[in-house]
Motif scaffolding. Sequence first.
Motif, short mmCIF file in Angstrom:
data_model
loop_
_atom_site.label_atom_id
_atom_site.label_comp_id
_atom_site.label_asym_id
_atom_site.label_seq_id
_atom_site.Cartn_x
_atom_site.Cartn_y
_atom_site.Cartn_z
N GLU A 127 0.82 -1.21 0.00
CA GLU A 127 0.00 0.00 0.00
C GLU A 127 0.85 1.26 0.00
O GLU A 127 0.32 2.37 0.01
N GLY A 128 2.18 1.11 0.06
CA GLY A 128 3.09 2.26 0.07
C GLY A 128 3.48 2.73 1.45
O GLY A 128 4.18 3.74 1.58
N ARG A 129 3.03 2.04 2.51
CA ARG A 129 3.41 2.41 3.87
C ARG A 129 4.87 2.04 4.09
O ARG A 129 5.37 1.06 3.55
N ILE A 130 5.55 2.84 4.93
CA ILE A 130 6.99 2.69 5.12
C ILE A 130 7.30 2.32 6.57
O ILE A 130 6.71 2.87 7.51
N TYR A 131 8.28 1.42 6.72
CA TYR A 131 8.68 0.90 8.03
C TYR A 131 10.20 0.93 8.14
O TYR A 131 10.90 0.91 7.13
N ALA A 132 10.67 0.94 9.39
CA ALA A 132 12.10 0.76 9.68
C ALA A 132 12.22 -0.42 10.63
O ALA A 132 11.42 -0.56 11.56
N LEU A 133 13.22 -1.26 10.40
CA LEU A 133 13.48 -2.42 11.23
C LEU A 133 14.90 -2.30 11.73
O LEU A 133 15.83 -2.16 10.92
N ASP A 134 15.08 -2.33 13.04
CA ASP A 134 16.43 -2.26 13.59
C ASP A 134 16.56 -3.17 14.80
O ASP A 134 15.62 -3.90 15.14
N HIS A 135 17.71 -3.13 15.45
CA HIS A 135 17.99 -4.01 16.58
C HIS A 135 17.05 -3.77 17.76
O HIS A 135 16.90 -4.63 18.61
N SER A 136 16.40 -2.61 17.81
CA SER A 136 15.54 -2.31 18.95
C SER A 136 14.05 -2.52 18.67
O SER A 136 13.24 -2.39 19.57
N GLY A 137 13.70 -2.81 17.43
CA GLY A 137 12.30 -3.04 17.12
C GLY A 137 11.95 -2.65 15.70
O GLY A 137 12.81 -2.38 14.86
N ASP A 138 10.65 -2.63 15.46
CA ASP A 138 10.11 -2.28 14.15
C ASP A 138 9.29 -1.01 14.32
O ASP A 138 8.53 -0.85 15.29
N TRP A 139 9.42 -0.10 13.37
CA TRP A 139 8.87 1.24 13.49
C TRP A 139 8.03 1.59 12.26
O TRP A 139 8.37 1.22 11.14
N TYR A 140 6.97 2.35 12.48
CA TYR A 140 6.11 2.82 11.40
C TYR A 140 6.52 4.24 11.05
O TYR A 140 6.42 5.15 11.88
N LEU A 141 7.00 4.44 9.81
CA LEU A 141 7.50 5.75 9.41
C LEU A 141 6.45 6.62 8.72
O LEU A 141 6.63 7.83 8.64
N GLY A 142 5.41 6.02 8.20
CA GLY A 142 4.37 6.83 7.58
C GLY A 142 3.54 6.06 6.57
O GLY A 142 3.94 4.99 6.11
N PRO A 143 2.38 6.63 6.21
CA PRO A 143 1.47 5.98 5.29
C PRO A 143 1.92 6.02 3.83
O PRO A 143 1.36 5.33 2.98
N ASP A 144 2.96 6.81 3.54
CA ASP A 144 3.49 6.89 2.18
C ASP A 144 4.94 7.39 2.25
O ASP A 144 5.43 7.80 3.30
#
Length: 169
Positions: A127-144
């Motif tokens: 859907e174009g949503r963006i995430y970051a994955l790192d050693h401390s967890g998974d993060w939601y960066l935005g809907p686009d």
Amino acid sequence: MPHPTSQDARFSDLVDATLRVAGWQPGRWDIKQAEFWADALRTHVSPAGHRHSVFPAAVEAWAEFGGLHLTPTGPGRHIAPAQPHLDPLHGLHAARTLGDLGRALDTELAPLGAESGTEALLAIDTEGRIYALDHSGDWYLGPDIDEALATLITGLQPPRLAPPGGTGA
């Protein structure tokens, strides 16, 4: 031609300036490079047989922003601004990780790049949503991609994804 107002602009002045210094401009579209990345990801198979998902939202993001090294200046609003390198091959060996998170989110994920310094993997879903994955967890960066770039460049604190069955951090 009238100068666009801040309401008409796609990005804030800071985000726009950071993108332009990195080589982005409105209308940037390198579909040949995006297709190269798509082919490299499609043909890569991990030793355990994991494969990458490739879909239109990812290819479009790669075509417009792929290859950019973003180096924001100044302090972040909540955290230090990220310095992402938008090259999906940073995630070449993360097919299983992206597949696992995609299943947890009930979507598919493709690599988008990595944050320099933290080496957090950036990913995009169907859907174009963006995430970051790192050693401390998974993060939601935005809907686009636009909002995710603003989050990264301006140092906004992204929300952490809740663990399956959990409530988040």
